[in-house]
Design an enzyme around this catalytic site. Structure first.
Site, PDB file in Angstrom:
ATOM      1  N   HIS A 182       0.826  -1.214   0.000  1.00 38.13           N
ATOM      2  CA  HIS A 182       0.000   0.000   0.000  1.00 38.13           C
ATOM      3  C   HIS A 182       0.862   1.266   0.000  1.00 38.13           C
ATOM      4  O   HIS A 182       2.035   1.244   0.403  1.00 38.13           O
ATOM      5  CB  HIS A 182      -0.927   0.009   1.216  1.00 38.13           C
ATOM      6  CG  HIS A 182      -0.192   0.025   2.532  1.00 38.13           C
ATOM      7  ND1 HIS A 182       0.372   1.171   3.064  1.00 38.13           N
ATOM      8  CD2 HIS A 182       0.095  -0.965   3.392  1.00 38.13           C
ATOM      9  CE1 HIS A 182       0.960   0.885   4.211  1.00 38.13           C
ATOM     10  NE2 HIS A 182       0.823  -0.409   4.441  1.00 38.13           N
ATOM     11  N   GLU A 208      -2.135  -7.001   7.489  1.00 38.56           N
ATOM     12  CA  GLU A 208      -0.838  -6.933   8.162  1.00 38.56           C
ATOM     13  C   GLU A 208      -0.878  -7.822   9.412  1.00 38.56           C
ATOM     14  O   GLU A 208      -1.944  -8.178   9.905  1.00 38.56           O
ATOM     15  CB  GLU A 208      -0.553  -5.466   8.539  1.00 38.56           C
ATOM     16  CG  GLU A 208       0.783  -5.191   9.214  1.00 38.56           C
ATOM     17  CD  GLU A 208       1.984  -5.608   8.379  1.00 38.56           C
ATOM     18  OE1 GLU A 208       2.296  -6.826   8.370  1.00 38.56           O
ATOM     19  OE2 GLU A 208       2.617  -4.739   7.743  1.00 38.56           O
TER      20      GLU A 208
END
Length: 217
Positions: free
Chosen positions: A14, A87
């Site tokens: 990202h 994550e």
């Protein structure tokens, strides 16, 4: 039917968030892209606009899905969301600056820095995962997408820790070894999957993020 064509995976981290910029640990906390991250996402999407993808998938955290949506806008692909691509959950470390983690949780911080892959994390808003639990979660997710899409081309937008795990899986690196490779925001990282095995093709492409020298006036 056996498919000899490898599955192509473009794995993307990202774009930048304010917390990335100040070294504050995010984990499962849901932080939006900052202005620079939005610029990176647009630059990334423009650089991949000419490449063919069959499937676009992202973690369910905003910083990944916002980055993926920029690519969806240029490719016209629907965006699949997969929470397994999140994550690592860092438990009580989440939301803290690295310096604060070291001060508040010296033993757990030392174990984390020493890469003790089964060391528990202190509890927080979310239950922390060991590195091994995290590794198993994300490698099975990525390989699952490859298995479900044999011979196709996938764009997967996820997080620094996810990229680290897939890099280790492709190169057969032990989980205990230090991370001596960079994992960059909005980087393009290419893999192939053949017979259920990951192979690294290229790592850390970021030339697309350099601001154009000559902007159209």
């Amino acid at each position: 039917m056996h498919n000899d064509t490898p599955t192509r995976i473009v794995l993307i981290r990202h774009g930048e968030t304010a917390w990335n910029a100040e070294r504050r640990l995010q984990g499962h906390l849901d932080i939006d892209l900052n202005e620079e991250g939005q610029r990176q996402a647009r630059a990334l999407a423009a650089s991949l606009a000419q490449e063919h993808f069959d499937v676009l998938v992202s973690s369910d955290l905003a910083r990944a899905s916002q980055t993926a949506k920029a690519l969806g806008d240029v490719s016209g692909l629907p965006l699949y969301i997969d929470g397994r691509l999140r994550e690592r959950c860092y438990g009580g470390f989440e939301g803290l600056l690295y310096a604060d983690i070291a001060a508040r949780y010296p033993e757990e911080f030392a174990a984390w820095q020493a890469r003790e892959v089964d060391a528990p994390l202190p509890p927080g808003q979310n239950r922390g995962e060991t590195f091994r639990e995290f590794y198993e979660r994300v490698t099975s997710a990525v390989l699952g997408w490859a298995e479900d899409n044999p011979g196709k081309s996938l764009a997967i937008v996820a997080h620094g820790g996810v990229l680290e795990c897939i890099y280790r899986a492709a190169l057969g690196l032990p989980l205990e070894t230090p991370r001596d490779f960079k994992v960059l925001n909005a980087s393009i990282n290419r893999f192939m999957v053949q017979d259920g095995k990951l192979e690294l093709v290229s790592w850390g492409e970021v030339a697309h993020l350099r601001p154009a020298v000559l902007d159209d006036v």
